[in-house]
Each structure stands twice: as structure tokens, then as C-alpha cells.
Design a protein around this motif. Structure first.
Motif, short mmCIF file in Angstrom:
data_model
loop_
_atom_site.label_atom_id
_atom_site.label_comp_id
_atom_site.label_asym_id
_atom_site.label_seq_id
_atom_site.Cartn_x
_atom_site.Cartn_y
_atom_site.Cartn_z
N TYR A 69 -3.09 -6.80 -2.70
CA TYR A 69 -2.12 -6.00 -3.46
C TYR A 69 -2.73 -4.89 -4.32
N ILE A 70 -3.72 -5.00 -4.70
CA ILE A 70 -4.35 -3.93 -5.45
C ILE A 70 -4.73 -2.88 -4.19
N ASN A 71 -5.26 -3.15 -3.26
CA ASN A 71 -5.48 -2.15 -2.39
C ASN A 71 -4.29 -1.50 -1.66
N ALA A 72 -3.20 -2.29 -1.52
CA ALA A 72 -1.82 -1.86 -1.14
C ALA A 72 -1.31 -0.75 -1.91
N GLY A 73 -1.64 -1.26 -3.50
CA GLY A 73 -0.91 -0.16 -4.33
C GLY A 73 -1.96 1.08 -4.43
N ILE A 74 -3.35 0.92 -4.21
CA ILE A 74 -4.22 1.91 -4.27
C ILE A 74 -3.94 3.19 -3.01
N PHE A 75 -3.64 2.40 -1.83
CA PHE A 75 -3.29 3.19 -0.50
C PHE A 75 -1.92 3.81 -0.81
N SER A 76 -1.01 3.24 -1.18
CA SER A 76 0.58 3.79 -1.33
C SER A 76 0.60 4.94 -2.56
N TYR A 77 -0.46 4.62 -3.57
CA TYR A 77 -0.38 5.85 -4.54
C TYR A 77 -1.30 6.98 -4.17
N LEU A 78 -2.39 6.75 -3.48
CA LEU A 78 -3.34 7.89 -3.02
C LEU A 78 -2.47 8.50 -1.96
N SER A 79 -1.61 7.99 -1.12
CA SER A 79 -1.12 8.67 0.15
C SER A 79 -0.02 9.49 -0.63
N CYS A 80 0.96 8.94 -1.27
CA CYS A 80 2.03 9.89 -2.09
C CYS A 80 1.39 11.07 -2.89
N PHE B 75 -7.58 1.89 4.04
CA PHE B 75 -7.05 1.55 5.25
C PHE B 75 -7.99 0.66 6.03
N ILE B 76 -9.33 0.87 5.89
CA ILE B 76 -10.51 0.13 6.75
C ILE B 76 -10.41 -1.19 6.11
N PHE B 77 -10.11 -1.26 4.57
CA PHE B 77 -10.07 -2.64 4.10
C PHE B 77 -8.89 -3.48 4.61
N ILE B 78 -7.65 -2.85 4.76
CA ILE B 78 -6.60 -3.28 5.22
C ILE B 78 -6.77 -3.87 6.67
N LEU B 79 -7.53 -3.05 7.42
CA LEU B 79 -7.98 -3.90 8.93
C LEU B 79 -8.72 -4.63 8.90
N GLN B 80 -9.86 -4.72 8.02
CA GLN B 80 -10.59 -5.66 7.85
C GLN B 80 -10.21 -6.89 7.60
N ASN B 81 -9.11 -7.01 6.66
CA ASN B 81 -8.73 -8.25 6.07
C ASN B 81 -7.26 -8.63 6.46
N ILE B 82 -6.84 -8.08 7.59
CA ILE B 82 -5.23 -8.56 8.10
C ILE B 82 -5.47 -9.87 8.53
N ASP B 83 -6.46 -10.32 9.16
CA ASP B 83 -6.20 -11.76 9.60
C ASP B 83 -7.18 -12.79 8.76
N ASN B 84 -7.50 -12.17 7.58
CA ASN B 84 -8.34 -13.05 6.81
C ASN B 84 -7.31 -13.97 5.78
N LYS B 85 -7.33 -15.23 5.72
CA LYS B 85 -6.59 -15.87 4.95
C LYS B 85 -6.77 -15.78 3.48
N ASN B 86 -8.02 -15.17 3.09
CA ASN B 86 -8.31 -15.06 1.72
C ASN B 86 -7.72 -13.43 1.56
N LYS B 87 -6.93 -13.39 0.71
CA LYS B 87 -6.26 -12.05 0.49
C LYS B 87 -6.63 -11.53 -0.83
N HIS B 88 -7.85 -11.63 -1.25
CA HIS B 88 -8.29 -11.12 -2.43
C HIS B 88 -8.20 -9.58 -2.39
N PHE B 89 -7.63 -9.18 -3.43
CA PHE B 89 -7.52 -7.58 -3.55
C PHE B 89 -6.51 -6.88 -2.55
#
Length: 124
Positions: A84-95, A68-82
Motif C-alpha cells: 500500500y505504501i508503494n502504491a501510494g508512492i507510485f501514484s504520487y510520483l507519477s502524478c 514499478f519493479i517492487f510491484i512486479l517482484q511482489n505481485i504473486d507474493n502472499k506477503n504484501k508488506h509495503f
């Protein structure tokens, strides 16, 4: 099962240590979680060989927080490295945290619904 959660926590903590801009938070949290797990295994060594809901929660919640911290830090960043991986990790771990934290509870309609929902997510 317990070794899986510990190793997953260690590897993903290292992953987020390299990505998040405040690595001191990751260091302190990782050391604290490993210390708590070590104390738990020292006091109750038989817990290592059984399904442990506290370990699931102790290992997964910090990782969900890192994601979640990584999502917040990079929400406005044009460089979207990682992202999709982070979104997958977030949803997998939450579920999976929701699912496995109900692991030792008696079977009820809510528990059955959660497990069926997990099967649908797994197939999708």
C-alpha cells in the motif's frame, strides 16, 4: 524546491534499496543520478535557486521505476508488506512528475486541466 527533490530521491532510494531484491541496480542508479545533479550544479550553480524541470525528471523517474519493479517482484507474493505504501508512492510520483514537468510551460488549456486535476486528486 531542489533540495526537496534531492532529499526525496535519497530517502526513497534507501527505502527501495532495502526492499528490492536486486540492490545493485539501486546503487548504480543512485550514484549516477547524484553525479548528474552534482555536474549540473557545478556547471550552472544558478539552477539550484530556480525551478528545474530536468531535476524533477531526473529524480522522479528512477523512483517510479523502483516502485514499478517492487510491484512486479511482489505481485504473486502472499506477503504484501509495503504494497500500500508503494502504491501510494507510485501514484504520487507519477502524478507529481507529470504535473511539475509542465511547470515552466506557458499556460494553455491542457496545463490548466492538469493543475485542476491535481487539485481534485489533492482533495480526494
Amino acid at each position: 524546491m531542489n533540495l526537496e527533490y534531492s532529499l526525496k530521491f535519497l530517502f526513497l532510494s534507501f527505502f527501495y534499496f532495502k526492499l528490492i531484491k536486486k540492490p545493485l541496480l539501486i546503487k548504480i542508479t543512485t550514484i549516477t543520478v547524484l553525479f548528474v545533479l552534482a555536474v549540473q550544479y557545478y556547471i550552472q550553480p544558478n539552477v539550484y535557486f530556480t525551478f528545474s524541470i530536468p531535476e524533477v525528471i531526473i529524480c522522479s523517474l528512477p523512483l517510479i521505476g523502483y516502485a514499478f519493479i517492487f510491484i512486479l517482484q511482489n505481485i504473486d507474493n502472499k506477503n504484501k508488506h509495503f504494497m500500500y505504501i508503494n502504491a501510494g508512492i507510485f501514484s504520487y510520483l507519477s502524478c507529481s512528475t507529470l504535473l511539475f514537468s509542465t511547470g515552466n510551460l506557458p499556460r494553455s488549456p491542457v496545463i490548466k486541466f492538469i493543475w485542476h486535476f491535481n487539485q481534485v486528486l489533492y482533495l480526494a
